[in-house]
Write a protein that holds these residues in place. Structure first.
Motif, short mmCIF file in Angstrom:
data_model
loop_
_atom_site.label_atom_id
_atom_site.label_comp_id
_atom_site.label_asym_id
_atom_site.label_seq_id
_atom_site.Cartn_x
_atom_site.Cartn_y
_atom_site.Cartn_z
N LEU A 130 0.81 -1.22 0.00
CA LEU A 130 0.00 0.00 0.00
C LEU A 130 0.84 1.27 0.00
O LEU A 130 0.31 2.36 -0.23
CB LEU A 130 -0.90 0.03 1.24
CG LEU A 130 -1.90 -1.10 1.43
CD1 LEU A 130 -2.70 -0.86 2.71
CD2 LEU A 130 -2.83 -1.19 0.23
N ASP A 132 2.79 3.01 -1.82
CA ASP A 132 2.80 4.05 -2.85
C ASP A 132 1.45 4.75 -2.97
O ASP A 132 1.30 5.68 -3.77
CB ASP A 132 3.22 3.46 -4.21
CG ASP A 132 2.24 2.40 -4.71
OD1 ASP A 132 1.38 1.96 -3.93
OD2 ASP A 132 2.36 2.02 -5.89
N SER A 133 0.46 4.35 -2.18
CA SER A 133 -0.85 5.01 -2.20
C SER A 133 -0.93 6.15 -1.18
O SER A 133 -1.87 6.94 -1.21
CB SER A 133 -1.97 4.00 -1.91
OG SER A 133 -2.06 3.03 -2.93
N THR A 336 -6.84 -3.77 2.40
CA THR A 336 -6.26 -3.40 1.10
C THR A 336 -7.33 -2.78 0.20
O THR A 336 -7.08 -1.78 -0.49
CB THR A 336 -5.65 -4.64 0.42
OG1 THR A 336 -4.61 -5.16 1.25
CG2 THR A 336 -5.08 -4.29 -0.94
N SER A 340 -8.09 1.48 -1.23
CA SER A 340 -8.10 1.76 -2.66
C SER A 340 -8.89 3.02 -3.00
O SER A 340 -9.81 3.43 -2.28
CB SER A 340 -8.71 0.57 -3.42
OG SER A 340 -10.10 0.47 -3.17
N ALA A 341 -8.55 3.60 -4.13
CA ALA A 341 -9.23 4.82 -4.59
C ALA A 341 -10.72 4.58 -4.83
O ALA A 341 -11.55 5.40 -4.41
CB ALA A 341 -8.55 5.34 -5.85
N SER A 358 -6.08 8.07 -0.18
CA SER A 358 -5.28 7.48 -1.26
C SER A 358 -4.85 8.51 -2.29
O SER A 358 -5.66 9.33 -2.76
CB SER A 358 -6.07 6.37 -1.96
OG SER A 358 -5.38 5.91 -3.10
N SER A 359 -3.59 8.46 -2.67
CA SER A 359 -3.07 9.35 -3.71
C SER A 359 -3.46 8.86 -5.11
O SER A 359 -3.20 9.54 -6.10
CB SER A 359 -1.55 9.43 -3.62
OG SER A 359 -0.96 8.15 -3.85
N LYS A 360 -4.08 7.68 -5.20
CA LYS A 360 -4.45 7.10 -6.48
C LYS A 360 -5.79 7.63 -7.00
O LYS A 360 -6.19 7.31 -8.12
CB LYS A 360 -4.55 5.58 -6.36
CG LYS A 360 -3.29 4.90 -5.86
CD LYS A 360 -2.14 5.03 -6.82
CE LYS A 360 -0.94 4.21 -6.35
NZ LYS A 360 0.21 4.33 -7.26
#
Length: 431
Positions: A130, A132-133, A336, A340-341, A358-360
């Protein structure tokens, strides 16, 4: 609740909620909050149990929509939803009894407390996928005192200096970059016939946020967190400097701050009668619900250049796993998904004043306020959670609230206020 959850109108004084949190740290058994199926045999491999404090209709339905979207490996989620305040009151006993696999909670001190007590599961392995999110600051806010991760961020909202775009355009105001510029701007607002700083402290908690801003800008993140942990001297020169700076702001304050609700203060900003307000996007955004495109903000300005504006106050709500989780593998898969986005955007359909952790997330789905909030939070070197989430709840609800109110009522009482805070901090943190 004085500081409302998404989609919820204020119904309970925040100070009462802090009292509830304090009660939650006790050891007396409180019946009512029990796991929903976490001890059942044979079903745990396909069922993840979920303890939720999203009890009001709007957030509850929003979270249901999120959980309904969980389609991993044939797993299903069984939600155990309890009243928000009851959940917080009973969580200590809940986690020591038969808790659900995953539960909703908060980053910062409140997360670290249960991690340090051995009641939360280390999910550092989940963070491997996770990472990188989320930003480094979000990971820091999800990390226990042992350096391991115990929390997955879901959404947040920043605290800053909020104002009406149309009001500032009318008078030609510009965001202050330094504390001196803030004072100058406030005096200009007063000269223009406005209340400079809208303030409503009747519920006790809003000015805790102003203390945070002043301490972070005066002394920096590390000192602030150490002070919140009871490791610094409340009577020392550094804390005294915070209140000296605060005194400079008081002539800009709205009259009768102690007798006014924060909602009424925010309405003054909405109506163009007050120039600005230190508050969270989630709170003032509700007051601007019909004029959200007129709401804007800037960082609380620099006081000491070595700290600048590197820290943003942005309380993070999210999820943890109980140490006694039955379906550990399924619980981590649920976390997880919740990270998530798509899951976070599904929830935020109910709340246009907060942002996904989340950056996604595709920023094209956000309104202008949310886009600015994302940039503001993502650029932060550190993220704090608000005083009552970053320190002992009892210290926040009693010592800090009473001390700040005394200071606001009598600014010359600083020495007495700080002596009282030092005494109570010693009792709470070392007693």
């Amino acid at each position: 609740m004085a500081r409302p959850r998404p989609g919820q109108l204020p119904t309970l004084d925040r100070r009462s909620v802090l009292k509830v949190l304090l009660a939650g740290a006790g050891i007396a058994a409180v019946p009512g909050l029990a796991a929903c199926g976490s001890g059942s045999s044979g079903a745990e491999s396909k069922t993840v149990t979920f303890g939720s404090n999203y009890s009001d209709p709007v957030p509850r339905n929003a979270l249901k929509a999120v959980l309904d979207g969980f389609k991993t490996d044939g797993l299903t989620v069984t939600a155990n939803t309890k009243d928000h305040n009851t959940f917080q009151q009973q969580i200590n006993n809940y986690l020591q009894g038969h808790p659900d696999d995953v539960y909703s909670w908060f980053a910062g001190y409140r997360m670290r407390y249960f991690a340090s007590k051995g009641l939360a599961l280390d999910i550092s392995d989940t963070w491997t996928s996770l990472g990188d999110s989320f930003s480094a600051a979000q990971k820091e806010a999800s990390t226990g005192s042992d350096g391991k991760q115990y929390f997955v961020p879901f959404y947040s909202y920043p605290w800053a200096l909020f104002y009406s775009k149309s009001t500032w355009a009318k008078y030609g105001y510009q965001p202050p970059k330094t504390f001196d510029e803030l004072i100058t701007l406030g005096n200009k607002m007063k000269a223009d016939g406005l209340t400079a700083l809208a303030v409503g402290q009747a519920d006790g908690w809003p000015q805790l946020g102003t203390f945070d801003q002043l301490n972070l800008r005066t002394n920096g993140y590390d000192f602030h967190m150490s002070l919140m942990a009871g490791k610094e001297d409340w009577k020392g020169a550094k804390v005294k400097a915070v209140f000296d700076n605060w005194k400079r702001m008081l002539p800009l304050y709205q009259d009768n701050a102690l007798g006014r609700k924060w909602e009424d203060a925010a309405q003054g900003v909405l109506a163009g009668k007050a120039g600005m307000m230190v508050i969270g996007s989630q709170q003032i955004g509700q007051q601007f619900a019909q004029k959200l495109d007129d709401l804007d903000f800037c960082a609380f300005p620099t006081i000491d250049p070595q700290w600048g504006t590197d820290t943003v106050e942005a309380p993070i709500d999210g999820f943890m796993m109980s140490k006694k989780a039955v379906n550990v593998d399924g619980g981590k898969k649920l976390l997880t998904y919740l990270a998530s986005a798509p899951a976070q955007l599904t929830y935020l359909k109910s709340d246009p004043t907060s942002i996904a952790a989340s950056s996604k997330v595709d920023e094209g789905t956000y309104n202008a306020l949310q886009k600015k909030c994302v940039q503001f939070v993502s650029e932060a070197k550190h993220i704090t959670q608000f005083l009552d989430r970053d320190t002992d709840p009892g210290f926040a609800s009693d010592a800090m609230t009473n001390g700040i109110n005394k200071f606001l009522g009598d600014p010359n009482s600083v020495d007495s206020v700080l002596s009282g805070l030092a005494e109570q901090a010693k009792s709470i943190f070392t007693g």
